[in-house]
Design a protein around this motif. Structure first.
Motif, PDB file in Angstrom:
ATOM      1  N   ALA A 319       0.838  -1.203   0.000  1.00  0.00           N
ATOM      2  CA  ALA A 319       0.000   0.000   0.000  1.00  0.00           C
ATOM      3  C   ALA A 319       0.869   1.248   0.000  1.00  0.00           C
ATOM      4  O   ALA A 319       0.597   2.221  -0.697  1.00  0.00           O
ATOM      5  CB  ALA A 319      -0.906  -0.014   1.223  1.00  0.00           C
ATOM      6  N   ARG A 320       1.926   1.214   0.777  1.00  0.00           N
ATOM      7  CA  ARG A 320       2.728   2.420   0.931  1.00  0.00           C
ATOM      8  C   ARG A 320       4.174   2.006   1.170  1.00  0.00           C
ATOM      9  O   ARG A 320       4.447   1.157   2.016  1.00  0.00           O
ATOM     10  CB  ARG A 320       2.214   3.200   2.142  1.00  0.00           C
ATOM     11  CG  ARG A 320       2.863   4.542   2.358  1.00  0.00           C
ATOM     12  CD  ARG A 320       2.167   5.295   3.486  1.00  0.00           C
ATOM     13  NE  ARG A 320       2.113   4.501   4.726  1.00  0.00           N
ATOM     14  CZ  ARG A 320       3.121   4.418   5.602  1.00  0.00           C
ATOM     15  NH1 ARG A 320       4.233   5.065   5.395  1.00  0.00           N
ATOM     16  NH2 ARG A 320       3.002   3.681   6.690  1.00  0.00           N
ATOM     17  N   LYS A 321       5.061   2.611   0.408  1.00  0.00           N
ATOM     18  CA  LYS A 321       6.470   2.270   0.612  1.00  0.00           C
ATOM     19  C   LYS A 321       7.043   3.101   1.750  1.00  0.00           C
ATOM     20  O   LYS A 321       6.619   4.238   1.960  1.00  0.00           O
ATOM     21  CB  LYS A 321       7.267   2.529  -0.662  1.00  0.00           C
ATOM     22  CG  LYS A 321       7.128   1.420  -1.664  1.00  0.00           C
ATOM     23  CD  LYS A 321       8.064   1.631  -2.843  1.00  0.00           C
ATOM     24  CE  LYS A 321       7.936   0.498  -3.839  1.00  0.00           C
ATOM     25  NZ  LYS A 321       8.752   0.716  -5.025  1.00  0.00           N
ATOM     26  N   TYR A 322       7.989   2.525   2.423  1.00  0.00           N
ATOM     27  CA  TYR A 322       8.676   3.230   3.499  1.00  0.00           C
ATOM     28  C   TYR A 322       9.560   4.288   2.854  1.00  0.00           C
ATOM     29  O   TYR A 322      10.396   3.978   2.008  1.00  0.00           O
ATOM     30  CB  TYR A 322       9.508   2.232   4.302  1.00  0.00           C
ATOM     31  CG  TYR A 322      10.115   2.783   5.562  1.00  0.00           C
ATOM     32  CD1 TYR A 322       9.329   3.054   6.675  1.00  0.00           C
ATOM     33  CD2 TYR A 322      11.489   3.022   5.644  1.00  0.00           C
ATOM     34  CE1 TYR A 322       9.883   3.555   7.834  1.00  0.00           C
ATOM     35  CE2 TYR A 322      12.054   3.514   6.806  1.00  0.00           C
ATOM     36  CZ  TYR A 322      11.252   3.780   7.899  1.00  0.00           C
ATOM     37  OH  TYR A 322      11.797   4.271   9.044  1.00  0.00           O
ATOM     38  N   ALA A 345      16.919  -4.611  -2.105  1.00  0.00           N
ATOM     39  CA  ALA A 345      17.266  -3.340  -2.727  1.00  0.00           C
ATOM     40  C   ALA A 345      16.272  -2.989  -3.813  1.00  0.00           C
ATOM     41  O   ALA A 345      15.840  -1.843  -3.938  1.00  0.00           O
ATOM     42  CB  ALA A 345      18.674  -3.422  -3.299  1.00  0.00           C
ATOM     43  N   LYS A 346      15.859  -3.982  -4.588  1.00  0.00           N
ATOM     44  CA  LYS A 346      14.943  -3.711  -5.699  1.00  0.00           C
ATOM     45  C   LYS A 346      13.556  -3.348  -5.202  1.00  0.00           C
ATOM     46  O   LYS A 346      12.828  -2.627  -5.846  1.00  0.00           O
ATOM     47  CB  LYS A 346      14.849  -4.952  -6.587  1.00  0.00           C
ATOM     48  CG  LYS A 346      15.999  -5.040  -7.568  1.00  0.00           C
ATOM     49  CD  LYS A 346      15.819  -6.219  -8.472  1.00  0.00           C
ATOM     50  CE  LYS A 346      17.083  -6.464  -9.294  1.00  0.00           C
ATOM     51  NZ  LYS A 346      17.204  -7.837  -9.727  1.00  0.00           N
ATOM     52  N   TRP A 347      13.227  -3.894  -4.020  1.00  0.00           N
ATOM     53  CA  TRP A 347      11.835  -3.804  -3.656  1.00  0.00           C
ATOM     54  C   TRP A 347      11.530  -2.663  -2.709  1.00  0.00           C
ATOM     55  O   TRP A 347      10.399  -2.259  -2.535  1.00  0.00           O
ATOM     56  CB  TRP A 347      11.369  -5.200  -3.193  1.00  0.00           C
ATOM     57  CG  TRP A 347      10.660  -5.356  -1.919  1.00  0.00           C
ATOM     58  CD1 TRP A 347       9.529  -4.688  -1.545  1.00  0.00           C
ATOM     59  CD2 TRP A 347      10.980  -6.228  -0.843  1.00  0.00           C
ATOM     60  NE1 TRP A 347       9.132  -5.117  -0.316  1.00  0.00           N
ATOM     61  CE2 TRP A 347      10.016  -6.063   0.136  1.00  0.00           C
ATOM     62  CE3 TRP A 347      12.008  -7.160  -0.630  1.00  0.00           C
ATOM     63  CZ2 TRP A 347      10.027  -6.770   1.322  1.00  0.00           C
ATOM     64  CZ3 TRP A 347      12.008  -7.866   0.544  1.00  0.00           C
ATOM     65  CH2 TRP A 347      11.030  -7.663   1.503  1.00  0.00           C
ATOM     66  N   SER A 348      12.557  -1.993  -2.208  1.00  0.00           N
ATOM     67  CA  SER A 348      12.289  -1.021  -1.151  1.00  0.00           C
ATOM     68  C   SER A 348      12.316   0.433  -1.546  1.00  0.00           C
ATOM     69  O   SER A 348      12.732   1.267  -0.773  1.00  0.00           O
ATOM     70  CB  SER A 348      13.289  -1.193  -0.030  1.00  0.00           C
ATOM     71  OG  SER A 348      13.323  -2.478   0.362  1.00  0.00           O
ATOM     72  N   GLY A 349      11.913   0.765  -2.737  1.00  0.00           N
ATOM     73  CA  GLY A 349      11.763   2.158  -3.086  1.00  0.00           C
ATOM     74  C   GLY A 349      13.012   2.995  -2.897  1.00  0.00           C
ATOM     75  O   GLY A 349      14.019   2.737  -3.548  1.00  0.00           O
ATOM     76  N   PRO A 350      12.986   3.975  -2.031  1.00  0.00           N
ATOM     77  CA  PRO A 350      14.072   4.935  -1.957  1.00  0.00           C
ATOM     78  C   PRO A 350      15.358   4.356  -1.390  1.00  0.00           C
ATOM     79  O   PRO A 350      16.420   4.894  -1.634  1.00  0.00           O
ATOM     80  CB  PRO A 350      13.532   5.995  -0.990  1.00  0.00           C
ATOM     81  CG  PRO A 350      12.540   5.279  -0.155  1.00  0.00           C
ATOM     82  CD  PRO A 350      11.935   4.236  -1.032  1.00  0.00           C
TER      83      PRO A 350
END
Lengths: 388, 219
Positions: A319-322, A345-350
């Protein structure tokens, strides 16, 4: 050739009953007997090749977070630790004093966490962690293990879990977490002993003991993903393995057999495990081999790989990335043990600063170095420059 | 001196060659047998694909992370090993000896180049020696054996260089050159120099573990 290194710093050695009491019962000939038995029966081509071909170039040093975090003190370099342990034992044909053995135990249990990073730095590919593990094996057979980690190994032997969790407490914890979770998600279940489920979810004993809500959180993910899963009620639910770290391979074998046989009895297709790295190493790589299985008899999927699968197949949507930056500390057992470093690394946005700084949690900070502390294991590494 | 020369290029050369070749074969067999009996895991998990992958990656200078962290050491090590192997094999004078005694000949390096490569080997040995003293992590693990091996490796090149340039007593230098070369050959199978034969297997094994089991890189 830049930089000079301070002379090796004096150590503050703290007493540890696990080491002290055992050493008081030993003498040189008892030590020699066990060392020779291990060298003759349990080591072979690997140890011989590693010891005889190492050219003492010191290039493994930069791979070691202990070496880097102790300002390049050579006693902490991988080869320096091998020199103080297995080379010493080989040189004296195992005839060393209890005091010398104490030093070796401290090196093997509290100054190397077997992360295998140095194997990636050695131009020849020498597996230093293997040699330190052989030292731990010898120490274990002599009863010379730090008390705290030994207590967890005793717990494994007596209860098949690491934290002295009793069978009824385990079941009760699961039911409790199911109750808690149903406040939030009314249809949530933690299915116990479901026959023929796709997934058996296994955890480490510190979860029910200290962080029970982690089971709740995992249950939410598994339920929301619509998976056919189960958790076992019987001993064998704990996938962790401090016995592997003490060098108690017999207990390690019992633990892994119990774990896999539990999964086989439930006829699950695969085991999904929580985040614990050392447990993954034991289940995926080490314990199965000790039992004679080439790989795991029931496929084992680590949490990171599992979440990756859920996210990429669309079973689970975020729903919302950290938003804040996250540092990903080098988790040796799933990076060098399964190549899983790129997924988070690929999946965590910033995200992401991947820091190759180990936090040697499992077998050192939490267990071995509680009392038997000869160094400060969690010291931070400093950036280092080019060296010749 | 002629009798001594005759001995070192005659019977001793045969002995050195035999010790070198048979020694390598014997030691390989020892390790294979030991692996089979005591470490069957090594043979079981050895994967030709991942073993070669690892060897290939480590054969490229400045490609593995650690070789980039130590650029000088990497450059010196690669030049050293290449010169160490190719100079004696392709030296004109060595080929001429083989031609004279056995009628064998092959293309050789021009003498000035061979001379340069000899200097590279000697210079690299000096570098390794200095490194053993200057770098604390190397000094800490250095023993008399390491120095002996360094001298043993440098000696045939130093004496060869001096003989070629006719510095010092020529005949004695040639004899010393041949003797040290033969000593070097005979030492290879039985000392740390056996990494010449074992390193590919050690790397192959760790490459197999990292590649086939752990799905990770090892360079």
């Amino acid at each position: 050739m830049t930089g000079t290194t301070p002379p090796t710093a004096p150590r503050k050695i703290q007493p540890d009953p696990g080491l002290d009491d055992a050493l008081a019962r030993l003498d040189e000939s008892k030590i020699q007997k066990v060392v020779q038995r291990v060298l003759a029966n349990e080591t072979g081509a690997r140890l011989k090749a590693y010891v005889e071909t190492c050219v003492r170039c010191g290039l493994c040093s930069d791979g070691c977070h202990y070496y880097l975090s102790h300002d390049g003190d050579p006693q902490y370099s991988p080869v320096g630790k091998v020199k103080q342990t297995i080379w010493e034992l080989l040189k004296h044909k195992g005839r060393v004093s209890p005091e010398a053995l104490r030093r070796m135990a401290l090196v093997a249990y509290t100054e190397c966490n077997l992360c295998r990073r140095c194997a990636m730095y050695c131009p020849m590919g020498i597996d230093t962690a293997y040699m330190i593990q052989v030292t731990r094996r010898i120490c274990h057979l002599l009863g010379v293990t730090p008390r705290y980690i030994q207590d967890t190994a005793h717990s494994h032997a007596a209860t098949m879990n690491q934290m002295w969790v009793k069978e009824d407490e385990w079941i009760d914890s699961l039911l409790w977490q199911e109750d808690e979770a149903r406040e939030e998600i009314p249809h949530l279940r933690i299915p116990l002993d479901k026959d023929g489920a796709d997934i058996m979810y296994s955890v480490i004993a510190p979860e029910p003991k200290f962080q029970t809500q982690l089971i709740y959180l995992a249950a939410v993910i598994l339920n929301e993903s619509g998976l056919n899963w189960t958790m076992p009620s019987a001993p064998g639910w704990d996938n962790s393995d401090m016995a592997m770290f003490t060098g108690d391979f017999e207990i390690m074998g019992r633990l892994k057999r119990k774990h896999f046989e539990l999964a086989q009895r439930l006829k699950v297709k695969r085991i999904v495990m929580g985040e614990c790295g050392h447990a993954f190493r034991s289940v995926y790589d080490v314990g199965n081999r000790w039992l004679g299985w080439r790989s795991e008899p029931v496929p084992v999927v680590h949490a990171i790989e599992f979440y990756w699968e859920l996210l990429t197949t669309g079973r689970l949507k975020v729903a919302r990335k950290y938003e804040k930056k996250v540092t990903f500390h080098d988790p040796c057992n799933i990076v060098r043990g399964r190549g899983l470093h790129e997924r988070p690394a690929k999946w965590s946005g910033p995200f992401v600063r991947i820091s190759w700084r180990c936090i040697p949690t499992g077998n050192i900070t939490i267990a071995a170095a509680r009392e038997a502390e000869s160094s400060t294991p969690a010291r931070r590494t400093k950036p280092s420059g080019w060296k010749a | 001196m002629h009798a001594v020369y005759g001995f070192v290029v005659g019977p001793l050369a045969w002995i050195a060659g035999a010790v070198f070749v048979l020694g390598l074969v014997f030691r390989l067999w020892v390790f294979y047998d030991l692996a089979r009996r005591k470490d069957p895991m090594v043979l079981e998990y050895m994967s030709p694909k991942y073993a070669l992958r690892s060897i290939l990656h480590w054969s490229i200078p400045f490609h593995p992370v650690n070789s980039r962290r130590h650029p000088v050491m990497t450059a010196v090590t690669f030049l050293f090993h290449l010169s160490l192997v190719f100079t004696p094999l392709f030296l004109g004078a060595h080929m001429m000896l083989m031609d004279y005694y056995h009628g064998l000949s092959w293309p050789t390096l021009p003498d000035p180049l061979a001379d340069l490569l000899t200097v590279v080997v000697i210079g690299a040995c000096v570098f390794f020696g200095v490194r053993r003293v200057v770098r604390p992590e190397v000094r800490y693990v250095t023993t008399a054996k390491d120095w002996a091996i360094l001298v043993l490796v440098a000696l045939p090149f130093v004496t060869g260089f001096l003989a070629y340039h006719q510095i010092g007593p020529y005949q004695a230098m040639v004899v010393l050159h041949i003797l040290s070369g033969e000593g070097w050959l005979m030492a290879i199978p039985f000392t740390r120099l056996s990494h010449m034969m074992l390193a590919p297997f050690i790397r192959g094994y760790i490459g197999s573990e990292f590649g086939a089991v752990r799905h990770a890189r090892d360079w």
